[in-house]
Enzyme design. Structure first.
Site, short mmCIF file in Angstrom:
data_model
loop_
_atom_site.label_atom_id
_atom_site.label_comp_id
_atom_site.label_asym_id
_atom_site.label_seq_id
_atom_site.Cartn_x
_atom_site.Cartn_y
_atom_site.Cartn_z
N ASP A 1 5.73 2.45 2.35
CA ASP A 1 4.85 1.32 2.60
C ASP A 1 4.02 1.66 3.84
OD1 ASP A 1 3.68 -1.09 3.36
OD2 ASP A 1 5.47 -2.29 2.96
N HIS A 2 2.72 1.84 3.67
CA HIS A 2 1.88 2.30 4.78
C HIS A 2 1.75 1.25 5.87
CE1 HIS A 2 -0.65 5.03 6.79
NE2 HIS A 2 -1.34 5.51 5.77
N ARG A 3 2.11 0.01 5.59
CA ARG A 3 2.10 -1.00 6.64
C ARG A 3 3.21 -0.75 7.66
NH1 ARG A 3 2.70 -6.17 2.81
NH2 ARG A 3 4.44 -4.80 2.19
N PRO B 1 0.83 -1.21 0.00
CA PRO B 1 0.00 0.00 0.00
C PRO B 1 0.87 1.26 0.00
CG PRO B 1 0.04 -0.98 2.20
CD PRO B 1 0.81 -1.90 1.31
#
Length: 228
Positions: free
Chosen positions: A200-202, A22
């Site tokens: 990376d939004h994680r 994401p």
């Protein structure tokens, strides 16, 4: 035109990255005049080509160092996602995108935060030359904890890069160009580049990405800190 091995790998990795990570993006305009002056001063003092200790700094060399120093301050960005945990890397290993005739490769400056500017410059020049000649060893381009992709030399104003898995972030660097800026309420001219951080939004949330990019901006705009 049949697919070569490298093109197949690039297609597989980028499809995987864009489909499964994401992405989100933060961008800032960064003034370069102080960094350009430091670069010119250091190059003027450098031993000439062929003499011991010779080097020739590029803007990208200083940006590699600035990114590495900033990553040392923000270990949560120098990281990767796994299903069980977020991995934080002990070393700051900067992958630098280099265009080659049949694709793209990312040779790595290992422990970049611990190296001087001359060492980074000479190592990057050697890695890029051997990358274009197809002579890199696997350990010289596999791995890394963060990537930089610079298209400023092509006149690109700004762009958003695709993350290089399993890394959590990549910095896209645009061209330095003279732009109007407001200083102390008055219009002035400065050399400005736009940098876009893909994350990376994680692993990295919005506030952390913004804090990292703001710290990188402060370092580039006050580049004497790179000499410490």
């Amino acid at each position: 035109m049949p697919h070569g091995t490298m093109r197949k790998v690039i297609a597989r990795r980028l499809t995987e990255a864009k489909a499964t990570i994401p992405h989100f993006y933060v961008a800032m305009d960064i003034e370069l005049d102080a960094l350009l002056k430091l670069r010119a001063d250091l190059n003027a003092r450098a031993p000439k080509e062929g003499e011991p200790g010779a080097f020739r700094l590029s803007v990208n060399d200083l940006l590699i160092k600035a990114a590495a120093v900033t990553l040392r301050r923000f270990p949560n960005v120098n990281a990767s996602w796994t299903e069980d945990a977020i991995i934080q890397y002990h070393d700051v290993d900067i992958s630098v995108a280099v265009a080659i005739p049949d694709g793209l490769i990312t040779p790595i400056i290992r422990k970049a935060d611990q190296k001087g500017l001359a060492a980074i410059s000479n190592e990057m020049r050697d890695l890029a030359a051997r990358a274009r000649a197809g002579k890199l060893k696997p350990e010289e381009f596999q791995g890394g904890s963060f990537s930089i992709s610079n298209m400023g030399m092509y006149g690109v104003r700004d762009f958003a890069a695709i993350i290089n898995p399993p890394q959590a972030a990549i910095l896209a660097v645009g061209a330095g160009e003279q732009r109007p800026v407001v200083k102390d309420g008055a219009l002035a001219i400065a050399t400005v580049m736009t940098c876009t951080l893909s994350v990376d939004h994680r692993v990295v949330d919005g506030a952390l990405a913004a804090e990292w990019l703001a710290a990188f901006k402060r370092t580039v705009e006050d580049p004497l800190s790179l000499m410490l």
